[in-house]
Structures are given as C-alpha cells and as structure tokens.
Enzyme design. Structure first.
Site, PDB file in Angstrom:
ATOM      1  N   LYS A 172       0.811  -1.260  -0.116  1.00 27.49           N
ATOM      2  CA  LYS A 172      -0.356   0.669  -0.259  1.00 27.49           C
ATOM      3  C   LYS A 172       1.099   1.184   0.076  1.00 27.49           C
ATOM      4  O   LYS A 172       0.377   2.247  -0.938  1.00 27.49           O
ATOM      5  CB  LYS A 172      -1.246   0.107   1.340  1.00 27.49           C
ATOM      6  N   GLN A 190      -3.960  -1.695  10.165  1.00 30.53           N
ATOM      7  CA  GLN A 190      -3.970  -3.178   9.517  1.00 30.53           C
ATOM      8  C   GLN A 190      -4.565  -3.860  10.610  1.00 30.53           C
ATOM      9  O   GLN A 190      -4.427  -4.292  11.588  1.00 30.53           O
ATOM     10  CB  GLN A 190      -2.772  -3.130   8.459  1.00 30.53           C
ATOM     11  N   ASP A 227     -10.924   2.830   4.964  1.00 31.85           N
ATOM     12  CA  ASP A 227     -10.637   1.740   4.708  1.00 31.85           C
ATOM     13  C   ASP A 227     -12.092   1.816   4.597  1.00 31.85           C
ATOM     14  O   ASP A 227     -13.084   0.017   4.554  1.00 31.85           O
ATOM     15  CB  ASP A 227     -10.214   0.835   5.974  1.00 31.85           C
TER      16      ASP A 227
END
Ligand code: GUN
Length: 292
Positions: free
Chosen positions: A52, A96, A119
């Site tokens: 990412k 994450q 997200d």
C-alpha cells in the site's frame, strides 16, 4: 472465457489517479497523504501494508507508515489514532487488520475519524454504505464493483450468489450489488457456513462472489455454463518449489470453473491488486473532500 484482469485494471486506475495528482500539484494543491498503522509482525499483513505504501509513492501520494510492536496496548494504539485524526496533513489512514488479540477491534475502528476512514470500516461509514449515501466503500467490494464495471458485466436483474458473510467482503458485497446503482440491481443471495444445499443455489447463479477463505472451495460441478466468477480468496498454501515457500490459492478451483465461465478473476492478479487501487481512490476522494 474472459479473464477479469485485476493487475491491468488496477494499473489503469493508478495511472488515472497519478494524472489527477499531477494536476493537483500543478495547481499548488496538496498531494493526498495516506497513513497506515500496523501492530505486530504478521508476515502477510506487513506485505500488504508495504504494498500500500509503495503504491502511494507510485501515484505521487505522501505516505506514512507507523509500525508498532506486538505488545502495544489498546490505549497506546487509540492514542496513535487520535494523533492521526487531528493531524491536518493526513487525508486518510487505515489500521491494518487483524490486530493482536488483546486489542478490541471494534473500539479501534470506532476511534477513527469517519472523514479519514478510507477503509470504510467505521460503523458510520458502513451505515452510510448500507443506505447508499456518499461514503468510503471498503476497498475489496469497491474493487469488485469497479472490475465488473470496466469489463461491462451486466448485473441488473441477475442472480448473484455471495459465498461468505464477512464484514469486510461478503456482507457489504451483498448489500451493494442489491442496491439501485450502476453496478447493482441484482437479486442477491448471501450464503455462509450454515447454508443448506449450497450447490443447488450456486448452480442457479449468473454471478458468484467467492469470499469464504477455503482454498478451491467452489468446484466446476457447482456452477452453470456462462457464469461470472469473482474469487476473493488468497490463502497461503505451503509450496516448497516457491522462493517464498508458499503460493496463493483462491476460493475457486480455477481450471474446472474457468472452463464453464464467461468471465473469471485469476488468483493472484484478480481482486487482490484492485483493493490497493481502490484504497488510493478513497484517499484521493478524502483529499478532495477536505480541500473543497
Ligand atoms: N486486512 C485484510 N484486508 C484489509 C483491509 O482492506 N484493510 C485493513 N485495514 N486491514 C485488512
């Protein structure tokens, strides 16, 4: 059979994003800035987060990686989140998953400022998604919608079967594809581990989204001719012939299902690369919203 090439499509999207970033910079606007927090040393998670960050560099974004040790307390993590929430330079950030067991994931997701939640995991954003209001759509379902759109796969009126009810993929996918939207208007069946006679259901499907996390779960005899198959699985299976010691296996027995498919995603190179492109897209959206 046509391969839904996520690698190429994600490269196209990243190129489009890079062009937009170039235009922002030429107009002396701030480049999008994505931050990622990772707690612990899980190999797969580190690989994803590094990918990412690298993708940010490629499209001209700023990026910040915050690596915290496994023994980080929940309070310490919440403090890091608050720092990012109030940092005016950060447009969006992710934490994450999965987190170490001593940290309450729900508490963490709730702590993220919904305006920076690229997200799309905050309950406010999940609610907005469910109501078809402007929001951040989570990267994996967003990537699947984009892939179907770019390959002009018709979803309206089709029978879609989603296998797996996770909060990250199966559940949002079933909601989005049933909504009144460009890639949507489908008749959706959400199946899971308690579903009876799954094979009879998948055999009726025009489109199948397999997101159950069991390698090669969907077999050739479970699908009809002409089916469209989206494989979300990425299980690491030990393979001594590979330098890494593993290979990635999807939720679909590819060869036998591909034979009957009109469109199918490969693993790797299908849904996986799309998720990073869509995270970048969400970060660009966050940047534009903050500066408009
Ligand atoms: N772990 C697996 N997929 C994801 C994702 O899309 N976002 C985050 N933050 N963690 C993940």
């Amino acid at each position: 059979m046509i391969l839904l090439d996520g690698k190429k499509t994600s490269a196209d999207i990243k190129e489009e994003i890079a062009l937009e970033v170039g235009a922002l910079k030429r107009n002396e606007k701030k480049a999008p800035h994505l931050a990622a927090i990772i707690v612990g040393n899980d190999g797969a998670s580190l690989t994803y987060v590094n990918a990412k960050v690298k993708a940010c560099e490629r499209v001209g974004f700023e990026s910040t990686l915050i690596q915290l040790p496994e023994e980080t307390t929940e309070a310490e993590l919440l403090n890091e989140i608050e720092i990012l929430n109030v940092d005016n330079d950060i447009d969006g950030f992710i934490v994450q998953l999965p987190l170490p067991k001593h940290i309450d994931e729900q508490k963490v997701l709730l702590a993220v400022d919904p305006a920076k939640d690229v997200d799309g995991f905050h309950p406010e954003n999940v609610g907005r998604m469910a109501l078809n209001l402007p929001t951040f759509i989570s990267a994996t379902p967003f990537g699947i919608l984009e892939l179907l759109d770019r390959y002009e796969v018709e979803t309206s009126g089709k029978n879609v079967v989603v296998i797996g009810r996770s909060h990250i993929v199966g559940s949002p996918m079933s909601i989005l594809l049933s909504q009144k939207r460009k890639v949507g208007n489908a008749t959706v069946t959400l199946t899971h581990s308690r579903t009876q006679n799954l094979e009879a259901i998948t055999k009726e499907a025009d489109i199948i989204v397999a997101a159950i996390g069991i390698p090669e779960f969907l077999k050739g005899n479970m699908v009809k001719d002409g089916v469209v198959v989206i494989d979300v699985g990425i299980t690491r299976v030990a393979d001594a012939s590979k330098k890494s010691g593993f290979r990635l296996v999807g939720d679909v027995a590819f060869d036998e299902v591909a034979e009957k498919s009109s469109f199918i995603t490969p693993v790797p190179g299908g849904v996986g690369p799309m998720t990073i492109a869509m995270l970048l897209k969400n970060t660009l959206i966050a940047n534009k919203r903050r500066n408009s």
